[in-house]
Scaffold this motif. Structure first.
Motif, PDB file in Angstrom:
ATOM      1  N   ALA A   2       0.836  -1.201   0.000  1.00  0.00           N
ATOM      2  CA  ALA A   2       0.000   0.000   0.000  1.00  0.00           C
ATOM      3  C   ALA A   2       0.871   1.252   0.000  1.00  0.00           C
ATOM      4  CB  ALA A   2      -0.921  -0.002   1.212  1.00  0.00           C
ATOM      5  N   ALA A   3       0.271   2.333  -0.464  1.00  0.00           N
ATOM      6  CA  ALA A   3       0.953   3.623  -0.534  1.00  0.00           C
ATOM      7  C   ALA A   3       0.963   4.338   0.807  1.00  0.00           C
ATOM      8  CB  ALA A   3       0.278   4.491  -1.590  1.00  0.00           C
ATOM      9  N   GLY A   4       0.364   3.749   1.809  1.00  0.00           N
ATOM     10  CA  GLY A   4       0.260   4.351   3.134  1.00  0.00           C
ATOM     11  C   GLY A   4      -0.957   3.821   3.839  1.00  0.00           C
ATOM     12  N   ASP A  32       3.084   1.832  14.632  1.00  0.00           N
ATOM     13  CA  ASP A  32       3.521   0.818  13.664  1.00  0.00           C
ATOM     14  C   ASP A  32       3.188   1.248  12.231  1.00  0.00           C
ATOM     15  OD1 ASP A  32       4.453  -0.733  15.758  1.00  0.00           O
ATOM     16  OD2 ASP A  32       2.771  -2.160  15.685  1.00  0.00           O
ATOM     17  N   ALA A  33       1.987   1.786  12.039  1.00  0.00           N
ATOM     18  CA  ALA A  33       1.580   2.246  10.703  1.00  0.00           C
ATOM     19  C   ALA A  33       2.465   3.401  10.240  1.00  0.00           C
ATOM     20  CB  ALA A  33       0.110   2.651  10.707  1.00  0.00           C
ATOM     21  N   ALA A  34       2.818   4.296  11.156  1.00  0.00           N
ATOM     22  CA  ALA A  34       3.682   5.436  10.808  1.00  0.00           C
ATOM     23  C   ALA A  34       5.069   4.969  10.391  1.00  0.00           C
ATOM     24  CB  ALA A  34       3.769   6.403  11.983  1.00  0.00           C
ATOM     25  N   GLU A  35       5.558   3.906  11.007  1.00  0.00           N
ATOM     26  CA  GLU A  35       6.866   3.366  10.619  1.00  0.00           C
ATOM     27  C   GLU A  35       6.809   2.702   9.250  1.00  0.00           C
ATOM     28  OE1 GLU A  35       9.370   1.210  13.181  1.00  0.00           O
ATOM     29  OE2 GLU A  35       8.897   2.452  14.917  1.00  0.00           O
ATOM     30  N   ALA A  36       5.648   2.166   8.889  1.00  0.00           N
ATOM     31  CA  ALA A  36       5.502   1.464   7.619  1.00  0.00           C
ATOM     32  C   ALA A  36       5.342   2.414   6.435  1.00  0.00           C
ATOM     33  CB  ALA A  36       4.310   0.513   7.679  1.00  0.00           C
ATOM     34  N   PRO A  38       3.459   6.596   5.061  1.00  0.00           N
ATOM     35  CA  PRO A  38       2.713   7.805   5.411  1.00  0.00           C
ATOM     36  C   PRO A  38       1.325   7.496   5.975  1.00  0.00           C
ATOM     37  CG  PRO A  38       3.009   7.639   3.025  1.00  0.00           C
ATOM     38  CD  PRO A  38       3.755   6.505   3.633  1.00  0.00           C
ATOM     39  N   LEU A  39       0.873   8.389   6.855  1.00  0.00           N
ATOM     40  CA  LEU A  39      -0.457   8.314   7.444  1.00  0.00           C
ATOM     41  C   LEU A  39      -1.351   9.340   6.755  1.00  0.00           C
ATOM     42  CD1 LEU A  39       0.530   8.259  11.237  1.00  0.00           C
ATOM     43  CD2 LEU A  39       0.135   6.302   9.713  1.00  0.00           C
ATOM     44  N   TYR A  40      -2.589   8.946   6.492  1.00  0.00           N
ATOM     45  CA  TYR A  40      -3.531   9.821   5.808  1.00  0.00           C
ATOM     46  C   TYR A  40      -4.816   9.962   6.617  1.00  0.00           C
ATOM     47  CZ  TYR A  40      -0.659   9.207   1.655  1.00  0.00           C
ATOM     48  OH  TYR A  40       0.385   9.194   0.770  1.00  0.00           O
ATOM     49  N   ALA A 111      -7.862   4.446  -3.386  1.00  0.00           N
ATOM     50  CA  ALA A 111      -6.510   5.007  -3.296  1.00  0.00           C
ATOM     51  C   ALA A 111      -5.427   3.948  -3.044  1.00  0.00           C
ATOM     52  CB  ALA A 111      -6.463   6.070  -2.199  1.00  0.00           C
ATOM     53  N   GLY A 112      -5.839   2.704  -2.808  1.00  0.00           N
ATOM     54  CA  GLY A 112      -4.863   1.647  -2.545  1.00  0.00           C
ATOM     55  C   GLY A 112      -4.164   1.808  -1.210  1.00  0.00           C
ATOM     56  N   LEU A 113      -4.896   2.298  -0.208  1.00  0.00           N
ATOM     57  CA  LEU A 113      -4.343   2.505   1.125  1.00  0.00           C
ATOM     58  C   LEU A 113      -4.783   1.390   2.062  1.00  0.00           C
ATOM     59  CD1 LEU A 113      -5.146   6.319   1.488  1.00  0.00           C
ATOM     60  CD2 LEU A 113      -2.907   5.297   1.000  1.00  0.00           C
TER      61      LEU A 113
END
Length: 137
Positions: A2-4, A32-36, A38-40, A111-113
Motif C-alpha cells: 500500500a501507498a500508506g 507501527d503504521a507510521a513506521e511502515a 505515510p499516514l492519511y 486510493a490503494g491505502l
C-alpha cells in the motif's frame, strides 16, 4: 504494498481521549503504521474527530499535517461509497449506520491505502480488497 495508511477516526479518538480499553492498542498500531509509511486522513475523518475540539486550531495541533497527510476523497471513491451503501441498505443494514464509514472504506479501496480501524465488520464485507489493520490482525 500500500501507498500508506488511512486512519479511521475511532483510532484517533481512542488516543486523543485516552480510552481505557482501546487507547494502548490504538497508540501502538498508529506508531507501527507510521513506521511502515505515510499516514492519511480525509475530510470525513477530520470532521468526526473535530467533535472533541472547540477550535480548528486545537484540532490542527492534535492532527498536525506534517504527521497526517490530508487527502481529498476521490470522486471514484464517492461513487463507490454510494453503491456499497445501497447494497448495505438492501441487505437490511441498520438505519443507525451512516454513510461516513462507507466513504472511508471506499477512499482506502480506490486510493490503494491500508485502513487502520477497530470497526472491521462493514469494511471486510463491503471493501474486501482493503488491507485492514485491526485488533484481530
Amino acid at each position: 504494498m500500500a501507498a500508506g495508511t488511512l486512519i479511521d477516526s475511532n483510532v484517533l479518538l481512542d488516543i486523543l481521549t485516552e480510552d481505557p480499553v482501546w487507547g494502548d492498542w490504538s497508540t501502538v498500531a498508529l506508531a507501527d503504521a507510521a513506521e511502515a509509511g505515510p499516514l492519511y486522513i480525509n475530510p470525513i475523518v477530520y470532521s468526526e474527530v473535530s467533535i472533541r475540539f472547540t477550535t480548528v486550531e486545537a484540532l490542527e495541533d492534535a492532527l498536525p499535517s506534517d504527521d497526517y497527510r490530508r487527502e481529498p476523497i476521490p470522486w471514484a471513491a464517492a461513487f463507490l461509497a454510494g453503491k456499497v451503501f445501497l447494497d448495505y441498505r438492501h441487505n437490511k443494514g441498520t438505519r443507525s449506520t451512516t454513510l461516513p464509514d462507507f466513504f472511508i472504506g471506499a477512499h482506502a479501496a480506490v486510493a490503494g491505502l491500508d485502513l487502520l480501524t477497530r470497526d472491521v465488520g462493514r469494511y471486510r464485507t463491503y471493501f474486501p480488497t482493503v488491507a485492514l489493520i485491526a485488533p484481530e490482525t
